[in-house]
Scaffold this motif. Structure first.
Motif, short mmCIF file in Angstrom:
data_model
loop_
_atom_site.label_atom_id
_atom_site.label_comp_id
_atom_site.label_asym_id
_atom_site.label_seq_id
_atom_site.Cartn_x
_atom_site.Cartn_y
_atom_site.Cartn_z
N ALA A 127 8.60 115.52 43.19
CA ALA A 127 7.85 114.82 41.89
C ALA A 127 6.61 114.16 42.74
O ALA A 127 5.50 113.75 41.90
CB ALA A 127 8.68 113.77 41.46
N ASP A 128 6.70 114.00 44.06
CA ASP A 128 5.45 113.31 44.56
C ASP A 128 4.42 114.42 44.77
O ASP A 128 3.09 113.96 45.25
CB ASP A 128 5.68 112.51 45.97
N ARG A 129 4.41 115.43 44.31
CA ARG A 129 3.38 116.25 44.34
C ARG A 129 2.78 116.53 42.82
O ARG A 129 2.18 117.80 42.62
CB ARG A 129 3.70 117.87 44.96
N VAL A 130 3.17 115.80 41.98
CA VAL A 130 2.83 115.83 40.52
C VAL A 130 2.21 114.56 40.16
O VAL A 130 2.62 113.37 40.24
CB VAL A 130 3.93 116.02 39.67
N GLY A 131 0.79 114.86 40.07
CA GLY A 131 -0.04 113.61 39.46
C GLY A 131 -0.30 113.44 38.07
O GLY A 131 -0.37 114.70 37.55
N LEU A 132 -0.21 112.40 37.45
CA LEU A 132 -0.31 112.44 35.94
C LEU A 132 -1.05 111.03 35.57
O LEU A 132 -0.51 109.81 35.90
CB LEU A 132 1.22 112.44 35.31
#
Ligand code: MG
Length: 163
Positions: A127-132
């Protein structure tokens, strides 16, 4: 050296009164719904186009033409799965993604981590490689007036190490 590929995708859908907005595969309580081909999940559509773009494989319109009635109710999860499959067939897997959603309402921030977790699960990355990020458009244009929702996504893919 591992070859890396960047891809960019955008999407826009009209909004109409409704009770659920689907963003990144997560159903948000809402007073509007997105209208369009499939379930109109702008996040998954923009991400899928970014993935296809990174491997030079066209876009979701060529994979799933909306002239084909069979695609009218297509789940966006299937679109993303197919884009990932095309990328994997070319030896590429996601490294990280960053997504910006443009809308007036509902507020996305209470759901941000749920959407990031869902995207991470779908993409097979932490999840820390997903920016939103979500932003409004200051009342300007169709998005600012609450008549549309947009998304922009960038993705980095890496060619898988072999042997
Ligand atoms: Mg779309």
């Amino acid at each position: 050296m591992t070859v890396q590929r960047v891809g960019l995708g955008t999407d826009l859908h009209r909004l109409e009164p409704g009770d659920t907005l689907v963003l990144g595969g997560v159903h948000l309580p809402s007073t509007v719904r997105a209208v369009g081909h499939s379930d109109a999940d702008v996040v998954l559509h923009a991400l899928s186009d970014a993935i296809l773009g990174a491997v030079g494989a066209g876009d979701i319109g060529t994979l799933f033409p909306d002239t084909d009635p069979a695609h009218a109710e297509l789940d966006s999860l299937e679109i993303l799965a197919e884009a990932l499959s095309v990328a994997r067939a070319r030896g590429c897997v996601p490294v990280n993604v960053d997504v910006v959603v443009a809308l007036e309402r509902p507020r996305v921030s209470p759901h941000r981590d749920a959407i990031r977790a869902r995207l991470a699960e779908l993409l097979g990355i932490p999840a820390d490689r997903v920016g939103l990020k979500a932003k409004t458009e200051e009342g300007l244009g169709p998005i600012g007036e609450g008549r549309a929702i947009g998304a922009t996504a960038v993705v980095l893919l890496a060619e898988e190490e072999t042997g």
